[in-house]
Design a protein around this motif. Structure first.
Motif, short mmCIF file in Angstrom:
data_model
loop_
_atom_site.label_atom_id
_atom_site.label_comp_id
_atom_site.label_asym_id
_atom_site.label_seq_id
_atom_site.Cartn_x
_atom_site.Cartn_y
_atom_site.Cartn_z
N UNK A 101 0.83 -1.21 0.00
CA UNK A 101 0.00 0.00 0.00
C UNK A 101 0.86 1.26 0.00
N UNK A 102 1.91 1.30 0.82
CA UNK A 102 2.76 2.50 0.88
C UNK A 102 3.51 2.70 -0.43
N UNK A 103 3.92 1.62 -1.06
CA UNK A 103 4.59 1.75 -2.36
C UNK A 103 3.64 2.39 -3.37
N UNK A 104 2.40 1.97 -3.36
CA UNK A 104 1.42 2.54 -4.28
C UNK A 104 1.13 4.00 -3.94
N UNK A 105 1.14 4.34 -2.66
CA UNK A 105 0.91 5.73 -2.30
C UNK A 105 2.02 6.63 -2.85
N UNK A 106 3.24 6.14 -2.83
CA UNK A 106 4.35 6.91 -3.40
C UNK A 106 4.23 7.01 -4.93
N UNK A 134 15.50 -8.51 -3.67
CA UNK A 134 14.73 -9.13 -2.58
C UNK A 134 14.59 -8.22 -1.38
N UNK A 135 14.35 -6.93 -1.62
CA UNK A 135 14.19 -5.97 -0.53
C UNK A 135 12.72 -5.91 -0.09
N UNK A 136 12.53 -5.51 1.15
CA UNK A 136 11.20 -5.46 1.75
C UNK A 136 10.38 -4.33 1.11
N UNK A 137 9.26 -4.63 0.44
CA UNK A 137 8.49 -3.60 -0.25
C UNK A 137 7.71 -2.68 0.67
N UNK A 166 -2.87 9.88 -0.12
CA UNK A 166 -2.97 9.07 -1.34
C UNK A 166 -3.51 7.66 -1.09
N UNK A 167 -3.85 7.34 0.14
CA UNK A 167 -4.42 6.01 0.41
C UNK A 167 -5.76 5.85 -0.31
N UNK A 168 -6.56 6.89 -0.29
CA UNK A 168 -7.86 6.83 -0.95
C UNK A 168 -7.71 6.57 -2.45
N UNK A 169 -6.71 7.21 -3.05
CA UNK A 169 -6.49 7.02 -4.49
C UNK A 169 -6.07 5.59 -4.81
N UNK A 170 -5.31 4.98 -3.90
CA UNK A 170 -4.91 3.58 -4.11
C UNK A 170 -6.14 2.69 -4.21
N UNK A 171 -7.06 2.84 -3.28
CA UNK A 171 -8.23 1.96 -3.27
C UNK A 171 -9.26 2.36 -4.33
N UNK A 172 -9.23 3.62 -4.76
CA UNK A 172 -10.04 4.00 -5.92
C UNK A 172 -9.57 3.26 -7.17
N UNK A 173 -8.25 3.14 -7.31
CA UNK A 173 -7.68 2.39 -8.44
C UNK A 173 -8.11 0.92 -8.39
N UNK A 174 -8.08 0.36 -7.20
CA UNK A 174 -8.48 -1.04 -7.04
C UNK A 174 -9.94 -1.22 -7.45
#
Length: 243
Positions: A101-106, A134-137, A166-174
């Motif tokens: 989720x945080x990656x998508x917010x960025x 193999x880094x932590x996303x 930008x959390x709302x925008x992430x879930x709007x995309x979903x």
């Protein structure tokens, strides 16, 4: 008039990275590539993934489908061999299951404040961090390093990660993906006309690009008088008029 490609994907989706490379290969041979804009949208493959990883991808797959970590490693090895054909050296078996989720917010931040080019650069950095190193996303230091390399303002990236912007925008995309009928990713929409589902071969993307461009940029078809194969009549120009 340019053409836009909207792409739904996740930064922990192996076929999304492979599909990205195949689309890029098709664009490299496309005559109008300079007029194509690619924009990325959020999709959460694992909405319940923890913020702090507790198991590797191999362990997670082995637990979910049976067979333990060895079975999980065998599963990721198959997709790894396909990735290698696209020049990608995956370390997916070592990667950790964690929230994206945080990656998508960025990625939304990058698009909103820097534009599609920086968003694409950040997408590449995030995919590379996860699949090639193999880094932590979900780790803030990994996300900030990727953002900095891509050209995202570091202070803004820190500010976004510290809150919920930008959390709302992430879930709007979903939700939008569901409306479009996309039950999996990658999912590509070309010029709001054509959908390409999955990491199709580059040749499929090439055909879709040509078709979408032709539909958006129709060529005039000359029409003449009945029986006139020349399809041109008498005209006047700078040099005078035709008889």
């Amino acid at each position: 008039m340019s053409m836009r490609i909207d792409v739904w994907s996740d930064v922990v989706c192996p076929w999304c990275f492979i599909g990205k490379r195949r689309l890029e290969r098709a664009l490299a041979g496309f005559a109008h590539a300079d007029e194509v804009e690619v924009v990325y949208h959020s999709f959460l493959l694992d909405p319940d993934a923890p913020q702090e990883p507790v198991e590797s991808v191999a362990e997670s797959l082995g637990r979910k489908y049976g067979g333990g970590p060895d079975a999980g490693r065998a599963m990721v090895a198959q997709v790894g061999s396909v990735a290698a054909e696209e020049g990608l050296d995956f370390r997916l078996a070592e990667a950790q299951r964690a929230s994206t989720v945080d990656a998508h917010r960025l990625l939304h931040l990058a698009l909103a404040e820097h534009g599609p080019a920086v968003q694409r650069a950040l997408k590449e950095e995030l995919l590379s961090a996860y699949f090639l190193r193999a880094e932590n996303p979900a780790a803030a230091d990994v996300l900030l390093a990727a953002a900095q390399r891509a050209g995202v303002d570091e202070d803004r990236a820190r500010e976004v990660l510290a809150g919920t912007e930008f959390r709302e925008q992430v879930f709007d995309d979903v939700d939008r993906a569901a409306d479009l009928g996309a039950s999996g990713v990658p999912f590509f929409v070309l010029d709001q006309r054509y959908a390409v589902s999955g990491a199709q071969p580059a040749e499929t993307f090439a055909r879709a690009l040509e078709q979408a461009w032709a539909d958006g940029h129709p060529v005039l078809q000359p029409v003449g008088a009945p029986g006139d194969d020349s399809a041109s009549g008498a005209v006047c120009g700078p040099e005078g008029c035709t008889p």
